[in-house]
Design an enzyme around this catalytic site. Structure first.
Site, short mmCIF file in Angstrom:
data_model
loop_
_atom_site.label_atom_id
_atom_site.label_comp_id
_atom_site.label_asym_id
_atom_site.label_seq_id
_atom_site.Cartn_x
_atom_site.Cartn_y
_atom_site.Cartn_z
N HIS A 60 28.89 51.88 45.91
CA HIS A 60 28.57 51.72 44.49
C HIS A 60 27.07 51.95 44.39
O HIS A 60 26.28 51.10 44.81
CB HIS A 60 28.98 50.31 44.05
CG HIS A 60 28.48 49.91 42.69
ND1 HIS A 60 29.33 49.63 41.64
CD2 HIS A 60 27.23 49.72 42.19
CE1 HIS A 60 28.62 49.30 40.57
NE2 HIS A 60 27.35 49.34 40.88
N HIS B 16 39.51 42.79 31.98
CA HIS B 16 38.77 41.62 31.47
C HIS B 16 39.55 41.05 30.29
O HIS B 16 40.13 41.80 29.51
CB HIS B 16 37.37 42.02 31.01
CG HIS B 16 36.44 42.38 32.12
ND1 HIS B 16 36.05 41.48 33.09
CD2 HIS B 16 35.85 43.56 32.45
CE1 HIS B 16 35.25 42.08 33.96
NE2 HIS B 16 35.12 43.35 33.59
N ASN C 227 30.31 50.26 34.04
CA ASN C 227 29.21 50.42 35.00
C ASN C 227 29.65 51.32 36.14
O ASN C 227 30.57 50.97 36.86
CB ASN C 227 28.79 49.05 35.54
CG ASN C 227 27.55 49.16 36.41
OD1 ASN C 227 26.78 50.11 36.29
ND2 ASN C 227 27.36 48.20 37.30
N HIS D 114 32.80 56.40 41.65
CA HIS D 114 32.48 56.53 40.22
C HIS D 114 31.16 57.26 39.92
O HIS D 114 30.28 56.74 39.24
CB HIS D 114 32.60 55.20 39.46
CG HIS D 114 31.89 54.00 40.00
ND1 HIS D 114 30.59 54.04 40.43
CD2 HIS D 114 32.30 52.71 40.15
CE1 HIS D 114 30.24 52.83 40.82
NE2 HIS D 114 31.26 52.00 40.68
N ASN E 174 35.79 42.20 45.22
CA ASN E 174 34.99 41.25 44.42
C ASN E 174 35.87 40.24 43.68
O ASN E 174 35.83 40.13 42.46
CB ASN E 174 34.04 41.99 43.46
CG ASN E 174 34.75 42.87 42.47
OD1 ASN E 174 35.91 43.23 42.67
ND2 ASN E 174 34.08 43.21 41.39
N ASP F 86 39.02 52.90 38.73
CA ASP F 86 38.13 51.74 38.56
C ASP F 86 38.74 50.77 37.53
O ASP F 86 38.02 50.19 36.71
CB ASP F 86 36.71 52.15 38.17
CG ASP F 86 35.70 51.02 38.41
OD1 ASP F 86 36.11 49.95 38.88
OD2 ASP F 86 34.50 51.23 38.09
N HIS G 28 40.58 47.06 40.62
CA HIS G 28 40.33 45.61 40.71
C HIS G 28 41.58 44.87 40.27
O HIS G 28 42.04 45.05 39.14
CB HIS G 28 39.14 45.24 39.81
CG HIS G 28 37.88 45.95 40.19
ND1 HIS G 28 36.97 45.43 41.08
CD2 HIS G 28 37.40 47.17 39.83
CE1 HIS G 28 35.97 46.29 41.25
NE2 HIS G 28 36.21 47.36 40.50
N LEU G 29 42.12 44.03 41.16
CA LEU G 29 43.33 43.28 40.82
C LEU G 29 43.03 41.82 40.46
O LEU G 29 43.92 41.09 40.02
CB LEU G 29 44.35 43.36 41.95
CG LEU G 29 44.85 44.78 42.28
CD1 LEU G 29 45.88 44.75 43.40
CD2 LEU G 29 45.43 45.47 41.05
N ARG G 30 41.78 41.40 40.65
CA ARG G 30 41.30 40.08 40.19
C ARG G 30 41.99 38.89 40.84
O ARG G 30 41.92 37.77 40.31
CB ARG G 30 41.45 39.95 38.66
CG ARG G 30 40.82 41.07 37.85
CD ARG G 30 39.33 41.16 38.04
NE ARG G 30 38.72 42.08 37.08
CZ ARG G 30 37.60 42.73 37.31
NH1 ARG G 30 36.96 42.59 38.46
NH2 ARG G 30 37.08 43.52 36.38
#
Ligand SMILES: [Zn+2]
Length: 430
Positions: free
Chosen positions: A180, A310, A279, A233, A95, A306, A63-65
């Site tokens: 997922h 944050h 998760n 995952h 996402n 993954d 995830h690179l946000r």
């Protein structure tokens, strides 16, 4: 021009480790041989005595946000964190805000990556519009623009008919569906693995079946559609068992797990450590054993990080309110080396398979190999260096590593991508 001396090379094509020098000219490996001697004022020599040289790594789940949450990470900072861990190709999940569910968003990620990233960033498109699980996104147009897979990662496509259609579309475009697996009716409100520790801490548990029932459902859908299903995952022994059976059955299924699921258990949560909130949740010792065995047998095809950044303020709250996720690029190799090679005697070449060869195969990329006339995409690893994961050494914008304070063995010292040195002797150079 770079000359790597006395390297123990694992070329990626076979398991053998052979000692030689590697001469890199431009973006390619020009020569591999014993005792190469070169007279050239531009030559940079790297002494790799006692170190391994292997193809650089590919991560098909991170995830690179960017866009939307650049305070956690962005394409540049995420790429640098990846470089620190030896990854030179990363596939980022959709996402973001807005999500990557249409052609323009795919174009944005690719354009931005070309501008600011020293490595290859490949977007994964959403399965459903807005990740809402209601309507398929424009898969064909996103494929034209360069996605390598589709996934609603972070969420499960709960509608089985929609998932079946997604598999059929993905098959037409020759890309995998990355699933997922989480039955959200079962996991709703859950904070960690359901079991002894959750009871002790008074936290609502997520039953292990939340994962495995969807694994079973998706295997059946993949069997019928003959599409390529990639389960990401994987965290429980039941999931592993189902995937093992599916492979015996001839279903077109591959899967991955993450470094934290093979090295840590639910006990990390004791003390309400929010960095251990991930998760799917960290499971039990039995699951760790089953996953490790499945890696050995090849039931688990590859490792993904993954990487889920944050901000500190978001994790520094009550356990119930903290978001799920740990960063993962910078510790992945060392965790795998420590737990699989050092503690369990796996061959070092297994790590090349898990981090370099199989992930590329899953998203239909050409393998990176260390042979003459191929692109110089490689890492130099010091297998003996011991280090402690410390917040101040983390390159990622976010510091939420579940491995903070852990001692690891082996270190990604130098990273070369297309003939350019991106990291040398532990220092980022890009
Ligand atoms: Zn994820």
């Amino acid at each position: 021009m770079i000359l790597i001396k006395n390297a123990d090379i694992i070329n990626g094509l076979d398991k053998s480790v052979k000692r030689a020098d590697i001469l890199i000219v431009g973006n390619k490996i020009e020569k591999i041989g014993i005792d190469i001697k070169i007279q050239n004022p531009d030559l940079q020599t790297i002494d790799a005595s006692g170190k391994y040289v292997m193809p650089s790594f590919t991560d098909i789940h991170c995830h690179l946000r960017d866009p939307g949450f650049e305070y956690k990470e962005d394409i540049r900072s995420g790429s640098l964190s990846a470089v620190a861990g030896g990854f030179t190709t990363i596939c980022c999940m959709p996402n973001t805000n807005p999500p990557i569910d249409n052609r323009a968003m795919v174009a944005y990620v690719r354009y931005r990556a070309r501008e600011v990233s020293p490595i290859e960033v490949l977007p994964i498109g959403a399965i459903t519009k807005g990740l809402n699980g209601e309507e398929l996104s424009e898969i064909g147009l996103m494929r034209e623009e360069g996605i390598v897979a589709i996934s609603d990662d972070g969420k499960c496509v709960m509608n089985a008919n929609l998932m079946r259609n997604a598999l059929l579309y993905a098959k037409d475009f020759s890309i995998p569906v990355i699933s997922h697996c989480e039955d959200t009716n079962l996991s709703e409100g859950g904070q960690m693995n359901l079991g002894f520790v959750s009871t002790m801490l008074g936290l609502k548990g997520i039953p292990r079946e939340a994962e495995s029932v969807i694994v079973a459902r998706d295997i059946l859908l993949a069997k019928e559609t003959k599409a390529h299903l990639h389960i990401t995952h994987v965290s429980t022994k039941e999931s592993v068992e189902l995937i093992r059976r599916a492979k015996e059955w001839g279903v077109n299924v591959t899967c991955d797990t993450c470094p934290h699921y093979i090295s840590l258990t639910e006990e990390e949560v004791i003390g309400f450590n929010t960095n251990a909130k991930v998760n799917p949740p960290l499971r039990t010792k039995e699951d760790v054993e089953a996953l490790t065995e499945a890696i050995k047998e090849g039931v688990i095809d590859c490792i993904t990080t993954d990487h889920a950044p944050h901000h500190k303020d978001e994790k520094n709250v009550e356990f119930n309110l903290a978001p799920s996720g740990t960063i993962g690029f910078e510790t992945a190799f060392a965790v795998l080396y420590t737990h699989l090679v050092k503690n369990r005697g796996f061959e070092i070449s297994k790590l090349v398979e898990l981090l370099s060869i199989n992930p590329r195969r899953i998203v239909n990329l050409k393998p990176n190999v260390i042979v003459e006339n191929q692109k110089a995409n490689l890492v130099i690893i010091d297998p003996n260096r011991e280090w402690e994961v410390k917040e101040e050494d983390i390159i990622s914008k976010s510091k939420n590593s579940v491995f903070l304070g852990k001692k690891l063995t082996s270190y990604v010292e130098t990273v070369i991508y297309e003939g350019k040195i991106l990291k040398k002797d532990g220092e980022i150079k890009c």
